[in-house]
Design a protein around this motif. Structure first.
Motif, PDB file in Angstrom:
ATOM      1  N   ASN A 243       0.832  -1.217   0.000  1.00 11.50           N
ATOM      2  CA  ASN A 243       0.000   0.000   0.000  1.00 11.50           C
ATOM      3  C   ASN A 243       0.863   1.263   0.000  1.00 11.50           C
ATOM      4  O   ASN A 243       0.544   2.248   0.676  1.00 11.50           O
ATOM      5  N   GLY A 244       1.944   1.202  -0.737  1.00 15.11           N
ATOM      6  CA  GLY A 244       2.814   2.370  -0.903  1.00 15.11           C
ATOM      7  C   GLY A 244       3.816   2.590   0.206  1.00 15.11           C
ATOM      8  O   GLY A 244       4.616   3.535   0.159  1.00 15.11           O
ATOM      9  N   LYS A 245       3.824   1.727   1.234  1.00 16.49           N
ATOM     10  CA  LYS A 245       4.744   1.907   2.361  1.00 16.49           C
ATOM     11  C   LYS A 245       5.662   0.695   2.507  1.00 16.49           C
ATOM     12  O   LYS A 245       5.239  -0.449   2.324  1.00 16.49           O
ATOM     13  N   LYS A 246       6.913   0.965   2.857  1.00 15.75           N
ATOM     14  CA  LYS A 246       7.883  -0.113   3.039  1.00 15.75           C
ATOM     15  C   LYS A 246       7.560  -0.920   4.297  1.00 15.75           C
ATOM     16  O   LYS A 246       7.164  -0.364   5.323  1.00 15.75           O
ATOM     17  N   ILE A 247       7.742  -2.221   4.171  1.00 17.53           N
ATOM     18  CA  ILE A 247       7.606  -3.126   5.313  1.00 17.53           C
ATOM     19  C   ILE A 247       9.003  -3.316   5.903  1.00 17.53           C
ATOM     20  O   ILE A 247       9.905  -3.803   5.211  1.00 17.53           O
ATOM     21  N   THR A 248       9.184  -2.916   7.148  1.00 16.72           N
ATOM     22  CA  THR A 248      10.525  -2.955   7.738  1.00 16.72           C
ATOM     23  C   THR A 248      10.535  -3.756   9.038  1.00 16.72           C
ATOM     24  O   THR A 248       9.500  -4.003   9.658  1.00 16.72           O
ATOM     25  N   GLY A 249      11.745  -4.123   9.414  1.00 13.93           N
ATOM     26  CA  GLY A 249      11.939  -4.846  10.660  1.00 13.93           C
ATOM     27  C   GLY A 249      12.012  -3.903  11.837  1.00 13.93           C
ATOM     28  O   GLY A 249      11.605  -2.734  11.764  1.00 13.93           O
ATOM     29  N   SER A 250      12.593  -4.390  12.919  1.00 12.43           N
ATOM     30  CA  SER A 250      12.628  -3.624  14.174  1.00 12.43           C
ATOM     31  C   SER A 250      13.474  -2.359  14.077  1.00 12.43           C
ATOM     32  O   SER A 250      13.287  -1.424  14.867  1.00 12.43           O
ATOM     33  N   ASP A 251      14.393  -2.314  13.092  1.00 17.49           N
ATOM     34  CA  ASP A 251      15.222  -1.110  12.962  1.00 17.49           C
ATOM     35  C   ASP A 251      14.483   0.009  12.239  1.00 17.49           C
ATOM     36  O   ASP A 251      14.978   1.133  12.138  1.00 17.49           O
ATOM     37  N   GLY A 252      13.310  -0.295  11.692  1.00 19.10           N
ATOM     38  CA  GLY A 252      12.507   0.724  11.034  1.00 19.10           C
ATOM     39  C   GLY A 252      13.019   1.154   9.679  1.00 19.10           C
ATOM     40  O   GLY A 252      12.508   2.120   9.087  1.00 19.10           O
ATOM     41  N   ASP A 253      14.021   0.441   9.167  1.00 22.27           N
ATOM     42  CA  ASP A 253      14.611   0.852   7.894  1.00 22.27           C
ATOM     43  C   ASP A 253      14.743  -0.312   6.913  1.00 22.27           C
ATOM     44  O   ASP A 253      14.345  -0.208   5.749  1.00 22.27           O
ATOM     45  N   ASN A 254      15.302  -1.421   7.378  1.00 17.10           N
ATOM     46  CA  ASN A 254      15.560  -2.559   6.504  1.00 17.10           C
ATOM     47  C   ASN A 254      14.448  -3.603   6.578  1.00 17.10           C
ATOM     48  O   ASN A 254      13.613  -3.583   7.484  1.00 17.10           O
ATOM     49  N   ALA A 255      14.476  -4.510   5.601  1.00  9.58           N
ATOM     50  CA  ALA A 255      13.457  -5.556   5.547  1.00  9.58           C
ATOM     51  C   ALA A 255      13.551  -6.469   6.768  1.00  9.58           C
ATOM     52  O   ALA A 255      14.638  -6.682   7.311  1.00  9.58           O
ATOM     53  N   PRO A 256      12.430  -7.012   7.231  1.00  3.91           N
ATOM     54  CA  PRO A 256      12.468  -7.981   8.344  1.00  3.91           C
ATOM     55  C   PRO A 256      13.269  -9.202   7.917  1.00  3.91           C
ATOM     56  O   PRO A 256      13.041  -9.762   6.852  1.00  3.91           O
ATOM     57  N   MET A 257      14.171  -9.644   8.775  1.00  4.54           N
ATOM     58  CA  MET A 257      15.062 -10.737   8.378  1.00  4.54           C
ATOM     59  C   MET A 257      14.892 -11.989   9.229  1.00  4.54           C
ATOM     60  O   MET A 257      15.635 -12.950   9.083  1.00  4.54           O
ATOM     61  N   THR A 258      13.899 -11.990  10.109  1.00  2.00           N
ATOM     62  CA  THR A 258      13.568 -13.195  10.876  1.00  2.00           C
ATOM     63  C   THR A 258      12.084 -13.477  10.706  1.00  2.00           C
ATOM     64  O   THR A 258      11.308 -12.582  10.339  1.00  2.00           O
ATOM     65  N   VAL A 259      11.700 -14.698  10.990  1.00  2.00           N
ATOM     66  CA  VAL A 259      10.285 -15.070  10.862  1.00  2.00           C
ATOM     67  C   VAL A 259       9.429 -14.223  11.785  1.00  2.00           C
ATOM     68  O   VAL A 259       8.362 -13.715  11.389  1.00  2.00           O
ATOM     69  N   ALA A 260       9.877 -14.045  13.019  1.00  2.00           N
ATOM     70  CA  ALA A 260       9.104 -13.268  13.990  1.00  2.00           C
ATOM     71  C   ALA A 260       8.923 -11.830  13.516  1.00  2.00           C
ATOM     72  O   ALA A 260       7.813 -11.268  13.571  1.00  2.00           O
ATOM     73  N   GLU A 261      10.011 -11.214  13.060  1.00  6.21           N
ATOM     74  CA  GLU A 261       9.928  -9.829  12.584  1.00  6.21           C
ATOM     75  C   GLU A 261       9.054  -9.726  11.334  1.00  6.21           C
ATOM     76  O   GLU A 261       8.288  -8.775  11.176  1.00  6.21           O
ATOM     77  N   TRP A 262       9.168 -10.715  10.460  1.00 11.65           N
ATOM     78  CA  TRP A 262       8.356 -10.707   9.242  1.00 11.65           C
ATOM     79  C   TRP A 262       6.870 -10.777   9.596  1.00 11.65           C
ATOM     80  O   TRP A 262       6.073  -9.978   9.095  1.00 11.65           O
TER      81      TRP A 262
END
Length: 272
Positions: A243-262
């Motif tokens: 919906n036009g917004k980036k999905i990020t992990g706990s750092d608020g910048d990069n993609a989620p890199m764990t199952v829990a964060e995803w």
């Protein structure tokens, strides 16, 4: 000896000397002309060789030339230049855009860690994935593996969406994904070796020919423009947008890199 005879002898001697000097002068001139001619030929030859290398150097690379090829799009695509690739159940009413570069080591890490969760979500109809292939690492690392792998993915997509998705997963696996600086994906034989692990591709002669012939090279170039010209501020891979917004992990910048964060990030985005 009379003075007359002596004078005649001197005159004759001077004449012989004059004639000999003229002959020598002619020989010297001829020699000089030959040297000049040889030098000109040598200069022209050097210029010719230089011109050849200039022309060769100014020739566009294979991939530069491929930009002007006629577009051949794989099946199972839609949108402008047939570069929209959507994976998942038709009943899923939400779509996440996924930006990935085949050579990207972080994409490989994501796939190896979170890939099975994404697959389950797709199977459950939680969302669809719109795949957007990038090739910027070829520019950054001076190679062609990203473009070549993306073209091969196009060949797999031409077989089926499932074959495409499985092939992408195999490329990112620990067994097959090379180091970022190792441009292995530029080698068709290596890409076909990976494809042999996918039942739908293993014996498909058309797929194999498309990879070898670069049937979808132009399509790969067009596909990568969707990354280059994206309007979401995406500059690296993997990146995910909903919906036009980036999905990020706990750092608020990069993609989620764990199952829990995803799971946390996706659930929040889809509710959003």
């Amino acid at each position: 000896m009379s003075k007359r005879n002596s004078q005649q002898a001197k005159t004759a001697a001077r004449e012989r000397l004059r004639v000999e000097r003229e002959r020598q002068a002619k020989r010297d001139k001829a020699k000089k002309n030959a040297i000049v001619a040889s030098s000109i030929v040598g200069v022209l030859a050097i210029a010719g060789v230089a011109s050849y290398f200039v022309v060769q150097g100014n020739k566009p690379s294979y991939w530069e030339a491929a930009k002007n090829d006629a577009l051949v799009a794989p099946k199972n695509t839609t949108g402008k230049n047939h570069t929209t690739v959507t994976i998942g159940k038709d009943s899923a009413d939400k779509t996440i855009s996924a930006f990935e570069d085949p050579r990207c080591p972080v994409c490989a890490s994501f796939e190896q860690t979170v890939g099975s969760t994404v697959q389950k979500d797709l199977d459950d109809g939680k969302y669809k994935i719109q795949y957007i292939g990038a090739t910027f690492l070829d520019t950054n690392l001076q190679g062609e593996g990203s473009k070549n792998a993306l073209s091969a993915l196009g060949a797999a997509l031409n077989v089926s969406k499932d074959a495409f998705w499985q092939y992408k997963e195999a490329m990112y696996s620990k067994k097959w994904h090379p180091e970022e600086t190792d441009d292995k994906f530029k080698d068709d034989a290596y890409l076909l070796k990976i494809a042999n692990t996918i039942p739908a591709l293993k014996s498909d002669k058309t797929f194999q020919k498309d990879v070898k012939d670069g049937t979808f090279d132009k399509w790969a170039i067009e596909m990568s423009k969707n990354f280059d010209n994206n309007k979401f501020g995406v500059q690296g891979t993997p990146s995910f947008v909903y919906n036009g917004k980036k999905i990020t992990g706990s750092d608020g910048d990069n993609a989620p890199m764990t199952v829990a964060e995803w799971n946390t990030a996706v659930d929040k985005a889809l509710k959003g």
